[in-house]
Design a protein around this motif. Sequence first.
Motif, PDB file in Angstrom:
ATOM      1  N   TRP A 101       0.835  -1.210   0.000  1.00  0.00           N
ATOM      2  CA  TRP A 101       0.000   0.000   0.000  1.00  0.00           C
ATOM      3  C   TRP A 101       0.868   1.258   0.000  1.00  0.00           C
ATOM      4  O   TRP A 101       0.661   2.178  -0.797  1.00  0.00           O
ATOM      5  N   SER A 102       1.857   1.299   0.889  1.00  0.00           N
ATOM      6  CA  SER A 102       2.727   2.476   0.964  1.00  0.00           C
ATOM      7  C   SER A 102       3.581   2.616  -0.294  1.00  0.00           C
ATOM      8  O   SER A 102       3.819   3.731  -0.768  1.00  0.00           O
ATOM      9  N   ALA A 103       4.008   1.488  -0.859  1.00  0.00           N
ATOM     10  CA  ALA A 103       4.775   1.546  -2.104  1.00  0.00           C
ATOM     11  C   ALA A 103       3.915   2.077  -3.245  1.00  0.00           C
ATOM     12  O   ALA A 103       4.383   2.874  -4.076  1.00  0.00           O
ATOM     13  N   ALA A 104       2.645   1.659  -3.273  1.00  0.00           N
ATOM     14  CA  ALA A 104       1.730   2.140  -4.314  1.00  0.00           C
ATOM     15  C   ALA A 104       1.498   3.638  -4.178  1.00  0.00           C
ATOM     16  O   ALA A 104       1.444   4.362  -5.189  1.00  0.00           O
ATOM     17  N   ARG A 105       1.383   4.129  -2.950  1.00  0.00           N
ATOM     18  CA  ARG A 105       1.203   5.577  -2.750  1.00  0.00           C
ATOM     19  C   ARG A 105       2.436   6.341  -3.231  1.00  0.00           C
ATOM     20  O   ARG A 105       2.320   7.406  -3.850  1.00  0.00           O
ATOM     21  N   PHE A 106       3.599   5.817  -2.924  1.00  0.00           N
ATOM     22  CA  PHE A 106       4.836   6.448  -3.389  1.00  0.00           C
ATOM     23  C   PHE A 106       4.886   6.496  -4.917  1.00  0.00           C
ATOM     24  O   PHE A 106       5.162   7.545  -5.521  1.00  0.00           O
ATOM     25  N   LEU A 107       4.606   5.375  -5.568  1.00  0.00           N
ATOM     26  CA  LEU A 107       4.670   5.315  -7.030  1.00  0.00           C
ATOM     27  C   LEU A 107       3.575   6.155  -7.683  1.00  0.00           C
ATOM     28  O   LEU A 107       3.752   6.667  -8.794  1.00  0.00           O
ATOM     29  N   ARG A 108       2.456   6.321  -6.998  1.00  0.00           N
ATOM     30  CA  ARG A 108       1.336   7.090  -7.564  1.00  0.00           C
ATOM     31  C   ARG A 108       1.564   8.595  -7.492  1.00  0.00           C
ATOM     32  O   ARG A 108       1.183   9.326  -8.410  1.00  0.00           O
ATOM     33  N   HIS A 109       2.209   9.051  -6.433  1.00  0.00           N
ATOM     34  CA  HIS A 109       2.264  10.502  -6.205  1.00  0.00           C
ATOM     35  C   HIS A 109       3.654  11.128  -6.272  1.00  0.00           C
ATOM     36  O   HIS A 109       3.752  12.330  -6.544  1.00  0.00           O
ATOM     37  N   ASP A 110       4.699  10.387  -6.003  1.00  0.00           N
ATOM     38  CA  ASP A 110       6.014  11.005  -5.809  1.00  0.00           C
ATOM     39  C   ASP A 110       6.971  10.864  -6.979  1.00  0.00           C
ATOM     40  O   ASP A 110       7.981  11.575  -7.023  1.00  0.00           O
ATOM     41  N   VAL A 111       6.707   9.965  -7.900  1.00  0.00           N
ATOM     42  CA  VAL A 111       7.594   9.783  -9.045  1.00  0.00           C
ATOM     43  C   VAL A 111       6.767   9.666 -10.326  1.00  0.00           C
ATOM     44  O   VAL A 111       5.640   9.165 -10.310  1.00  0.00           O
ATOM     45  N   GLY A 112       7.339  10.158 -11.423  1.00  0.00           N
ATOM     46  CA  GLY A 112       6.694  10.010 -12.718  1.00  0.00           C
ATOM     47  C   GLY A 112       7.166   8.759 -13.420  1.00  0.00           C
ATOM     48  O   GLY A 112       8.299   8.307 -13.225  1.00  0.00           O
ATOM     49  N   TRP A 113       6.315   8.195 -14.231  1.00  0.00           N
ATOM     50  CA  TRP A 113       6.634   6.941 -14.916  1.00  0.00           C
ATOM     51  C   TRP A 113       7.176   7.148 -16.327  1.00  0.00           C
ATOM     52  O   TRP A 113       7.678   6.203 -16.930  1.00  0.00           O
ATOM     53  N   GLN A 114       7.040   8.348 -16.858  1.00  0.00           N
ATOM     54  CA  GLN A 114       7.566   8.594 -18.202  1.00  0.00           C
ATOM     55  C   GLN A 114       9.086   8.549 -18.165  1.00  0.00           C
ATOM     56  O   GLN A 114       9.715   9.294 -17.405  1.00  0.00           O
TER      57      GLN A 114
END
Length: 333
Positions: free
Chosen positions: A90-103
């Motif tokens: 859950w915490s990893a998903a929040r980090f990946l969703r809000h703190d880093v871009g995937w492009q």
Amino acid sequence: MAPKPARQPLNGWAFALAVMVVLPVSLIAVIWIAAQIARDQWVWSQCVFWVPAWMMCAVFAFGAWVARRSFGTPLPARVLCIALTAVTVWSAARFLRHDVGWQPVAASATSDDVVISHWNPQWPGDHALACGRALVEVMGDVAIISGPGSMFRTAAREEWLPDGMRSVDLGVVAIASRLPIVECRVLCHESMPRIGTVWLAWMVVQSPTGAPIHILAVDMPSAPWVARGRLANAVHDVLRRVALPAAPDVVVGDFNCTPGSWVIAELANGCSPAPPWRASGWLCTFERPWALLRIDQMLAGGRLAWRGYRTFDLGFSEHRAQQGVLTSPRLEK
């Protein structure tokens, strides 16, 4: 082939040490889950809600590993391990969703796109010219500057503002634009007891298609002891009194709250941040140079589509600058 022997639980001091690790981590996990539900409604929940998700992910992952290695395979140990693993995810998903871009590569703007940037240089004085020169590199078509200080005084502005760009300085906020500026005014600048100062500014620029782009620039109080749930209620009252001239296409500014905040929900007006697959790089904006919190926000409405979003360290202020690449709205006939 002989079956793999079952892992035996630890005994003695090793077991006690494992308990001293796992129990506090489990308690932290319960508090963190409660804070994710309450978000920044109250001071205690926002203090937990603001802790960077990657830090919590590391703590929960360590707790899950210790539980798995130390307590063997009884049912309670398995349940505890699974619960800590779930919170880790859950915490990893929040980090990946809000703190880093995937492009992997930042989106490049086309002639049909509009590039909007925002920065809070925190009222520069003697270094206003240096701040302006740093901003030029990322300002795009429209730049919103919170707390511009002396950047737009004539002597400084003529040194750094590129030719062909128009500017309006409203004191608390300024705009510099290659696009025609149709309207620019402060809607509200209000000091609220026990909350702080809130200002809202309304800006309209004409896009390359000829359609107007309505921008709501905002600045929220920064005091960490002010519950953002309480601030959201105050903002709701302000918006009701101000009555926005139109639905904003872009809401941008120093929100002083993190993604998922009640304040963002109150100000969004149907706008949303760039999804991670339309963003690139590190997205946290405060405190530079080691930004861990994403408190500066840029939201876009349905008339615009996200093509890219990223942040920049301009070498000044405690805030990183943010830049969005958006499709131009269609001209309604």
